[in-house]
Design an enzyme around this catalytic site. Structure first.
Site, PDB file in Angstrom:
ATOM      1  N   HIS A 162       9.855 -21.651   4.299  1.00  0.00           N
ATOM      2  CA  HIS A 162       8.353 -21.903   3.715  1.00  0.00           C
ATOM      3  C   HIS A 162       7.635 -20.835   4.715  1.00  0.00           C
ATOM      4  CE1 HIS A 162       9.011 -25.810   1.902  1.00  0.00           C
ATOM      5  NE2 HIS A 162       9.753 -26.059   3.154  1.00  0.00           N
ATOM      6  N   SER A 283      -2.067   6.920   7.558  1.00  0.00           N
ATOM      7  CA  SER A 283      -3.356   6.345   7.041  1.00  0.00           C
ATOM      8  C   SER A 283      -4.318   7.765   6.990  1.00  0.00           C
ATOM      9  CB  SER A 283      -4.157   5.384   7.471  1.00  0.00           C
ATOM     10  OG  SER A 283      -5.320   5.234   7.003  1.00  0.00           O
ATOM     11  N   LYS A 289      -2.398   4.277  12.172  1.00  0.00           N
ATOM     12  CA  LYS A 289      -1.440   3.294  11.285  1.00  0.00           C
ATOM     13  C   LYS A 289      -0.199   4.081  11.117  1.00  0.00           C
ATOM     14  CE  LYS A 289      -2.489   0.239   8.625  1.00  0.00           C
ATOM     15  NZ  LYS A 289      -3.187   0.162   7.579  1.00  0.00           N
ATOM     16  N   GLU A 296       7.100  -1.280   0.759  1.00  0.00           N
ATOM     17  CA  GLU A 296       6.035  -1.808  -0.243  1.00  0.00           C
ATOM     18  C   GLU A 296       6.295  -1.337  -1.835  1.00  0.00           C
ATOM     19  OE1 GLU A 296       1.765  -1.607   1.223  1.00  0.00           O
ATOM     20  OE2 GLU A 296       3.079  -0.287   2.643  1.00  0.00           O
TER      21      GLU A 296
END
Ligand code: ARG
Length: 469
Positions: A162, A283, A289, A296
């Protein structure tokens, strides 16, 4: 012969008008099926040789056809081939080019053959090669994971259920989980490949042919296990492509789960792992970043790949026997899905090798959130002879107590513990650590480093052995 501009040079005999521009556009598949040019040539070479061997065409014609096809093959390989939408598809483009090169003999190639069995043959050849490339990708991905697992058999990290801290596990164990999944993916592709490796060629349009062809010869020349036994089936089915797409969708789904873990682990909130510059992006606005874009994108790939499976299922659904032009819509989703999957696999293999792990952060997190509570309950069962249900209750009460004191279980004193269970002894502290917990789980398939090392070695040997084959 009529000129290709007015009616179609290859099938225009009964036509006097030319197709409307939109007719030509909707009909043409050359933009997509040109990717099967070499497969088409291989099929034609096998067919021409068989036609000569069976005396259906002369060996002189077969030789002319063969030399022309080899010339076209060179043109394709050098990127010099020019395709025309007016000639619809790869089959007619190649035949037209062959006519330019060798003249009349080219017209004999299509004896005892149809584009229906031709396209099915090309597509199976293309998919067979795709299955082999995917297998090589999966093997490289497995090898990268196994190498990391070998270095990290003894690295402790939190295992989750979970997405809540559950029990400590070995990082190597976690990584080997994805090796197992990749192995099943390989099995699915191998299985699909085995079933698709039958030759449709010679089924002709749908009913077979009256010419004395030798289907075993063409099947063998193209590396198929056997000719397909039913001519209608040979030209109508696309279930072989569905199987490959299903395997691809499942494979992409497996990859997406590890990709998601890479996204989580490389986030500062977890801080379990880092990707090098080679696998990170910046970024455009936030200078600090480092984004795991590749992970992704792999996480997103099941959308496209399962979408391709869905597309083809719906194209094929409800089609009566035998060939219908609907089937021309089979290749675009398949090519797209295979391209996506190959790229995703290459990216995952690259990232799997590239990941560096913050073993301190992992160890610290492994010891948090009472991840040793099950070990405490197991201790009560083992040492005090209580039923597991009672032990679970005792451990739960001790967690509650520790939580109230804001300490880990090992931060409670024996006296404090005895207020919950008076029979507890000092020995209990030996099980209260993430490492001890991980090391204790020696059951077959369990996370103890001894088991993980065995598994990593087993996989390493197995991958090497198969590579040698
Ligand atoms: N371009 C076609 C396809 O991909 C080839 C088969 C055409 N057959 C036909 N009878 N028109 O399906």
């Amino acid at each position: 012969m009529t000129d290709g501009k007015n009616t179609n040079a290859l099938w225009g005999g009964r036509f006097s008008g030319s197709p409307s521009e939109i007719m030509e556009t909707i009909n043409a598949s050359i933009d997509v099926d040109q990717r099967m040019a070499l497969e088409d040539i291989a099929g034609s070479l096998a067919h021409a040789r068989m036609l000569a061997a069976t005396g259906i065409i002369s060996s002189k014609d077969a030789e002319a056809i063969e030399s022309g096809l080899l010339t076209i093959s060179g043109e394709v390989e050098r990127g010099e081939a020019r395709w025309s939408a007016a000639l619809e598809d790869i089959h007619m483009n190649i035949e037209a080019r062959l006519r330019d090169l060798v003249g009349e003999a080219a017209g004999r190639l299509h004896t005892a053959r149809s584009r229906n069995d031709q396209v099915a043959t090309d597509f199976r050849l293309w998919l067979r090669a795709a299955c082999d490339r995917i297998d090589a990708h999966l093997s490289a991905y497995q090898a990268a994971l196994v190498a990391q697992a070998q270095s990290h058999a003894g690295t402790v990290m939190p295992g989750f259920t979970h997405l809540q801290t559950a029990q400590p596990v070995s990082l190597g164990h976690h990584l080997l989980c994805w090796v197992e999944a990749a192995e099943r993916d390989r099995g699915r592709f191998a299985d699909a490949r085995r079933r698709l490796n039958e030759c449709p060629l010679g089924a002709a349009a749908l009913a077979g042919t009256a010419f004395p062809i030798d289907r075993a010869q063409t099947a063998e020349a193209l590396g198929f296990d056997r000719p397909m036994a039913n001519s209608l089936d040979a030209v109508a089915t696309r279930d072989f492509a569905l199987e490959v797409l299903a395997a691809a969708a499942i494979c992409a789904t497996n990859l997406s789960r590890f990709a998601e873990e890479i996204v989580l682990w490389t986030s500062k909130r977890f801080n379990f792992a880092a990707l090098s510059d080679a696998w990170s992006t910046g970024s455009s606005i936030m200078p600090q970043k480092r984004n795991p874009d590749a992970a992704e994108l792999v996480r997103a790939k099941p959308g496209r790949i399962a979408g391709a499976l869905q597309t083809l299922i719906i194209v094929v659904k409800g089609l009566p026997l035998a060939y219908s032009k609907d089937l021309q819509e089979d290749k675009a989703p398949v090519f797209q899905a295979i391209d996506d999957l190959e790229l995703a696999l290459a990216a995952m293999a690259g990232m799997a090798a590239d990941l560096s792990f913050n073993t301190d952060a992992m160890a610290e997190a492994a010891g948090e959130a009472y991840s040793d509570a099950t070990d405490l309950a197991d201790f009560v069962v083992r040492e005090l002879g209580k039923p597991f249900r009672d032990a679970h209750h005792i451990a739960g009460s001790l967690v509650k107590l520790a939580e109230a004191r804001n300490v880990p279980l090992s931060g409670l004193s024996l006296d404090e513990m005895k207020t919950v269970e008076p029979d507890l002894t000092d020995d209990v502290f030996s099980v209260l650590s993430a490492r001890a917990s991980m090391e204790s789980r020696t059951s077959y398939g369990g996370t103890a480093p001894v088991r993980v090392k065995e598994q990593a070695e087993h996989w390493s040997a197995r991958l090497k052995e198969r590579q040698g084959q």
